[in-house]
Design a protein around this motif. Structure first.
Motif, short mmCIF file in Angstrom:
data_model
loop_
_atom_site.label_atom_id
_atom_site.label_comp_id
_atom_site.label_asym_id
_atom_site.label_seq_id
_atom_site.Cartn_x
_atom_site.Cartn_y
_atom_site.Cartn_z
N SER A 1 22.47 63.97 37.79
CA SER A 1 21.25 64.52 37.17
C SER A 1 20.69 63.63 36.07
CB SER A 1 21.52 65.92 36.62
OG SER A 1 21.87 66.80 37.66
N GLU A 2 21.55 63.11 35.22
CA GLU A 2 21.08 62.29 34.10
C GLU A 2 20.45 60.99 34.59
OE1 GLU A 2 22.89 60.28 30.02
OE2 GLU A 2 24.00 61.90 31.00
N LEU A 3 21.01 60.40 35.63
CA LEU A 3 20.43 59.19 36.20
C LEU A 3 19.05 59.48 36.78
CD1 LEU A 3 20.44 56.28 37.30
CD2 LEU A 3 21.78 57.11 39.25
N LEU A 4 18.93 60.59 37.50
CA LEU A 4 17.68 60.93 38.16
C LEU A 4 16.59 61.38 37.19
CD1 LEU A 4 19.33 62.85 41.13
CD2 LEU A 4 18.31 60.57 41.22
N ALA A 5 17.01 61.69 35.96
CA ALA A 5 16.04 62.11 34.94
C ALA A 5 15.48 60.93 34.15
CB ALA A 5 16.71 63.10 33.98
#
Length: 334
Positions: free
Chosen positions: A140-144
């Motif tokens: 999630s953090e990468l995709l954000a």
């Protein structure tokens, strides 16, 4: 110039997957025959560590067997994900075969250059992954990460040898060189900048040490958002095994572990603890019954014998060294 592939359904029946209750995450791979298993286990590790996330996995390849097609279908049904197969015609790169970079590598090496243009109109962003990595955490953090003003997000390769050689050799003006095994790509920015054309041009006009990765570094110089190493933690197994080390040695938390180099976790001759981790995940995938790959090439036979001897398995090491010498002799007699 846009080199297009064609989407091919995995089965003749319409897929009956539950609709996403959120925007899907698009993940893409470029594979050849030797990497389908690795990709399948990578996908399994991603899905298991990201429950509730809606995924569309794009598989770009030049060919596929009925057995692999069936396994991808099983993967899709087992995890309620979407797997889209994009078959490329080998003729699309035919005009480039005369150039040294293309003659020294399999065509599968260059597939990632073609992916963003082929996904135009399907998604605005795609997470490109090499098929020799495992996911051990949430994405999630990468995709954000905001890449609206960049073409891609990637992890810098900060090794001294890379800084000393590749950056000056390629004339990179912004002082960074990235590993192209993990790239979070803004497709519209990629296309607007003509990255595919620029990278292919570099491959046909320069003698590049790391082929398409070097070409991408040239094309994307100054347009990359550099992100934390945990999103592409390179684990060069041959370095550890060449020192007789077999334990997983990771100094920091990571999410994506990338097995660079000639030794992969699906090799029988990978005498490292990571092989057990890999086979554990493989056991929960459609590739569960497929045996690991044994050493085939002269180089693999030589490395296997070396690793065995370093682990004090002397008799086995001598046996495989003899196999290596025999293979080398046959090679020289051709």
């Amino acid at each position: 110039m846009t080199i297009r592939g064609r989407q091919v359904p995995l089965s003749s029946q319409k897929d009956s997957l539950p609709p996403c209750n959120q925007n899907p995450v698009h993940v893409a791979f470029g594979v050849d025959a030797g990497y389908y298993r690795g990709m399948g286990v990578t996908i399994t590790s991603i899905v298991e560590n990201n429950p509730g996330m809606c995924f569309v996995f794009h598989v770009f390849a030049f060919s596929i067997t009925p057995d692999i097609r069936q396994k991808l279908q099983q993967l899709q049904e087992r995890h309620s994900i979407t797997v889209q197969l994009h078959l490329l015609d080998t003729e699309v790169l035919q005009e480039f075969k005369q150039f040294p970079c293309f003659g020294q590598h399999s065509l599968g090496t260059f597939i990632r250059l073609l992916i963003p243009d082929n996904l135009n109109g399907i998604t605005d962003k795609v997470l490109y992954l090499d098929a020799d990595l495992l996911c051990f955490g949430n994405l999630s953090e990468l995709l954000a990460i905001d890449i609206s003003d960049h073409i891609a997000a990637a992890v810098a390769d900060e090794k001294d040898t890379t800084v000393r050689t590749q950056i000056p050799a390629l004339g990179l003006k912004h002082g960074h060189y990235f590993n192209a095994g993990v790239m979070y790509i803004n497709i519209q920015n990629w296309i607007a900048a003509g990255i595919q054309e620029s990278a292919l041009k570099s491959l046909t006009t320069q003698n590049l040490r790391f082929a398409d990765q070097d070409a991408l570094n040239i094309a994307l110089d100054g347009h990359v958002k550099y992100i934390d190493e945990r999103w592409n933690y390179r684990y060069h197994l041959v370095d550890y095994l060449s020192k007789g080390e077999t334990k997983l040695d990771v100094p920091q938390a990571f999410v994506l572990m990338h097995f660079t180099g000639p030794v992969k976790p699906w090799h029988t001759w990978c005498l490292h603890d990571i092989k057990q981790l890999f086979t554990d995940i493989q056991s929960r995938s459609p590739w569960a019954e497929i045996p690991l790959d044994g050493p085939k090439t002269t180089r693999e036979l030589k490395l296997f014998s070396k690793f065995l001897i370093l682990q004090n398995r002397i008799l086995e090491g001598v046996y495989w060294h003899c196999r290596y010498l025999g293979s080398r002799l046959r090679q020289n007699l051709r």
